[in-house]
Design a protein around this motif. Structure first.
Motif, mmCIF file in Angstrom:
data_model
loop_
_atom_site.group_PDB
_atom_site.id
_atom_site.type_symbol
_atom_site.label_atom_id
_atom_site.label_comp_id
_atom_site.label_asym_id
_atom_site.label_seq_id
_atom_site.Cartn_x
_atom_site.Cartn_y
_atom_site.Cartn_z
ATOM 1 N N HIS A 43 0.897 -1.312 -0.072
ATOM 2 C CA HIS A 43 -0.042 -0.001 0.043
ATOM 3 C C HIS A 43 0.935 1.225 0.117
ATOM 4 N N PHE A 44 1.857 1.187 0.783
ATOM 5 C CA PHE A 44 2.961 2.399 0.893
ATOM 6 C C PHE A 44 3.334 2.593 -0.469
ATOM 7 N N ALA A 45 3.735 1.513 -1.377
ATOM 8 C CA ALA A 45 4.450 1.901 -2.679
ATOM 9 C C ALA A 45 3.181 2.252 -3.565
ATOM 10 N N SER A 46 2.012 2.019 -3.468
ATOM 11 C CA SER A 46 0.991 2.253 -4.443
ATOM 12 C C SER A 46 0.753 3.686 -4.185
ATOM 13 N N LEU A 47 0.745 4.060 -2.991
ATOM 14 C CA LEU A 47 0.539 5.709 -2.808
ATOM 15 C C LEU A 47 1.405 6.513 -3.347
ATOM 16 N N LEU A 48 2.762 5.997 -3.352
ATOM 17 C CA LEU A 48 3.649 6.816 -3.991
ATOM 18 C C LEU A 48 3.933 6.847 -5.617
ATOM 19 N N ARG A 49 3.718 5.610 -6.094
ATOM 20 C CA ARG A 49 3.757 5.558 -7.503
ATOM 21 C C ARG A 49 2.846 6.565 -8.342
ATOM 22 N N GLY A 50 3.589 7.424 -9.308
ATOM 23 C CA GLY A 50 2.797 8.389 -9.823
ATOM 24 C C GLY A 50 2.736 9.688 -9.395
ATOM 25 N N ARG A 51 3.268 10.099 -8.167
ATOM 26 C CA ARG A 51 3.501 11.212 -7.493
ATOM 27 C C ARG A 51 4.712 11.951 -7.930
ATOM 28 N N THR A 52 4.558 13.216 -7.753
ATOM 29 C CA THR A 52 5.642 14.204 -8.252
ATOM 30 C C THR A 52 6.215 14.597 -6.858
ATOM 31 N N ILE A 53 7.588 14.819 -6.524
ATOM 32 C CA ILE A 53 8.202 15.248 -5.432
ATOM 33 C C ILE A 53 8.371 16.758 -5.657
ATOM 34 N N THR A 54 7.948 17.656 -4.784
ATOM 35 C CA THR A 54 7.818 19.078 -5.061
ATOM 36 C C THR A 54 8.916 19.943 -4.365
ATOM 37 N N GLY A 55 9.665 19.143 -3.255
ATOM 38 C CA GLY A 55 10.560 19.967 -2.498
ATOM 39 C C GLY A 55 11.041 18.975 -1.653
ATOM 40 N N THR A 56 11.961 19.833 -0.568
ATOM 41 C CA THR A 56 12.689 18.896 0.430
ATOM 42 C C THR A 56 12.361 19.881 1.800
ATOM 43 N N ALA A 57 12.203 19.206 2.910
ATOM 44 C CA ALA A 57 11.886 19.958 4.227
ATOM 45 C C ALA A 57 12.744 19.199 5.224
ATOM 46 N N ARG A 58 12.847 19.896 6.281
ATOM 47 C CA ARG A 58 13.464 19.215 7.494
ATOM 48 C C ARG A 58 13.174 19.999 8.771
ATOM 49 N N ARG A 59 12.913 19.140 9.819
ATOM 50 C CA ARG A 59 12.875 19.740 11.113
ATOM 51 C C ARG A 59 13.599 18.973 12.127
ATOM 52 N N GLY A 60 14.457 19.394 12.783
ATOM 53 C CA GLY A 60 15.476 18.506 13.371
ATOM 54 C C GLY A 60 16.015 17.590 12.638
ATOM 55 N N LYS A 61 15.855 16.371 13.046
ATOM 56 C CA LYS A 61 16.535 15.228 12.531
ATOM 57 C C LYS A 61 15.608 14.641 11.434
ATOM 58 N N TYR A 62 14.055 15.143 11.566
ATOM 59 C CA TYR A 62 13.270 14.797 10.418
ATOM 60 C C TYR A 62 13.424 15.403 9.109
ATOM 61 N N LEU A 63 13.264 14.299 8.031
ATOM 62 C CA LEU A 63 13.336 14.914 6.745
ATOM 63 C C LEU A 63 12.125 14.610 6.045
ATOM 64 N N TRP A 64 11.256 15.351 5.141
ATOM 65 C CA TRP A 64 10.234 14.962 4.328
ATOM 66 C C TRP A 64 10.414 15.700 3.075
ATOM 67 N N LEU A 65 9.752 14.886 1.905
ATOM 68 C CA LEU A 65 9.609 15.348 0.626
ATOM 69 C C LEU A 65 8.262 15.436 0.439
ATOM 70 N N PRO A 66 7.766 16.982 0.127
ATOM 71 C CA PRO A 66 6.395 17.161 -0.143
ATOM 72 C C PRO A 66 6.013 16.822 -1.448
ATOM 73 N N LEU A 67 4.784 16.324 -1.697
ATOM 74 C CA LEU A 67 4.259 15.671 -2.993
ATOM 75 C C LEU A 67 3.224 16.334 -3.614
ATOM 76 N N ASP A 68 3.117 16.238 -4.749
ATOM 77 C CA ASP A 68 2.140 17.298 -5.523
ATOM 78 C C ASP A 68 0.570 16.931 -5.050
ATOM 79 N N SER A 69 0.612 15.881 -4.179
ATOM 80 C CA SER A 69 -1.056 15.383 -3.703
ATOM 81 C C SER A 69 -1.111 16.249 -2.389
ATOM 82 N N GLY A 70 -0.089 16.893 -1.779
ATOM 83 C CA GLY A 70 -0.217 17.579 -0.812
ATOM 84 C C GLY A 70 0.272 16.953 0.587
ATOM 85 N N ASP A 71 0.418 15.706 0.301
ATOM 86 C CA ASP A 71 0.886 14.754 1.370
ATOM 87 C C ASP A 71 2.380 14.992 1.286
ATOM 88 N N ALA A 72 3.242 13.905 1.857
ATOM 89 C CA ALA A 72 4.706 14.009 1.911
ATOM 90 C C ALA A 72 5.279 12.666 2.108
#
Length: 283
Positions: A43-72
């Motif tokens: 399910h994790f993989a299926s959510l990500l397929r086809g999504r476009t990465i729109t940027g990169t972000a960090r707080r402390g030691k956490y890192l995330w990649l915002p997606l075109d879906s508004g998720d990350a």
DNA sequence: CGTTCCTCCTGAGAGC
DNA sequence: TGCTCTCAGGAGGAAC
């Protein structure tokens, strides 16, 4: 192997490469690396397929990649996590856990993690700030970090200063190394009660924390950019001048006395016995 | 409620 | 050599 400078170095490296790219496929090679995604790896993989990465972000030691879906795509590197950009034809790394490939013929993004304390997760609506990162305090390099609020909150606690530095809900991004380095610069023993720190001492400590983190970010920045493809986020770390961490028995660079190592929380605390005497009992 | 400490993993290195 | 023990840059959650 990440505290704030290592994670920031990785984020900056990814930021030069990933935004605008579309995820073609996701291969989860170890289910534990996506354990927080309840519906499971497929399910994790299926959510990500086809999504476009729109940027990169960090707080402390956490890192995330915002997606075109508004998720990350959220990531914590734990103790041993790495992101590597490599050609799809390169051999699998020993501890390769997750592989993301992109729509074109570009290098793939590999999540490599020996101990599997790190993880990837799909953060619904988390492009700005994933829900599971909301409890993490801003880090001291964040322009919105509030020094006065931090000082007041800190001094209300009933704990020791090193414990407080590792409490990511108070101040984020600091781990065992940078805690020991900041305490050495501040001439504070790890067991100093935070309630007994003056506002001036907190301000000085915060200054040293910012200095050591910022210096390390600068050092780390040089290693990530050799080849985007062979990046190992850990590289620049050892060029930072270390004054305390891991230097048991070696001379203190201020006074020459041997640095001591003390067992601490199933880990270690390094300090100078002369420059950083344990606090005198106050009662 | 706040604070402390155990646990999840794999591997490297020391000592026997 | 091979075994056991300790240690490793983290953090959630159980236990107190």
């Amino acid at each position: 192997m990440p505290e704030l400078p290592e994670v920031e170095t990785i984020r900056a490296g990814l930021d030069r490469w990933l935004p605008g790219r579309s995820i073609a496929d996701v291969e989860v090679l170890h289910p534990r690396s996506v354990r927080n995604h309840e519906p499971g790896p497929d399910h994790f993989a299926s959510l990500l397929r086809g999504r476009t990465i729109t940027g990169t972000a960090r707080r402390g030691k956490y890192l995330w990649l915002p997606l075109d879906s508004g998720d990350a795509l959220l990531c914590h590197l734990g103790m041993s996590g790495q992101f590597l950009l490599k050609g799809a034809d390169e051999p699998a790394d020993k501890h390769l856990r997750v592989r993301l490939s992109f729509a074109d013929d570009q290098p793939e993004l590999r999540f490599v993690d020996q101990r599997i304390f790190g993880y990837l997760d799909y953060a619904d609506g988390g492009a700005d700030l994933p829900a599971s990162v909301a409890h993490i305090a801003r880090d001291p390099l964040d322009p919105l970090f509030d020094d006065a609020e931090y000082s007041a909150r800190l001094r209300r606690k009933r704990t020791e200063v090193k414990r407080s530095l590792l409490d990511q809900t108070l101040i984020s991004g600091i781990g065992n190394i940078y805690a020991d380095e900041a305490l050495w610069r501040s001439r504070l023993h790890w067991s100093h009660p935070v309630a007994e720190l003056t506002e001036e001492q907190v301000a000085e400590l915060l200054g040293h924390i910012r200095d050591v983190l910022a210096e390390a970010v600068v050092q780390g920045g040089t290693s990530f950019d050799s080849q985007y493809v062979n990046v190992n986020g850990q590289g620049g770390y050892f060029s930072l001048v270390i004054n305390a961490y891991g230097r048991e028995g070696e001379p203190c660079k201020r006074c020459g006395d041997p640095i001591r190592r003390e067992p601490w929380m199933n880990r270690s605390a390094y300090s100078c016995p002369t420059c950083q005497p344990p606090p005198a009992a106050t009662r």
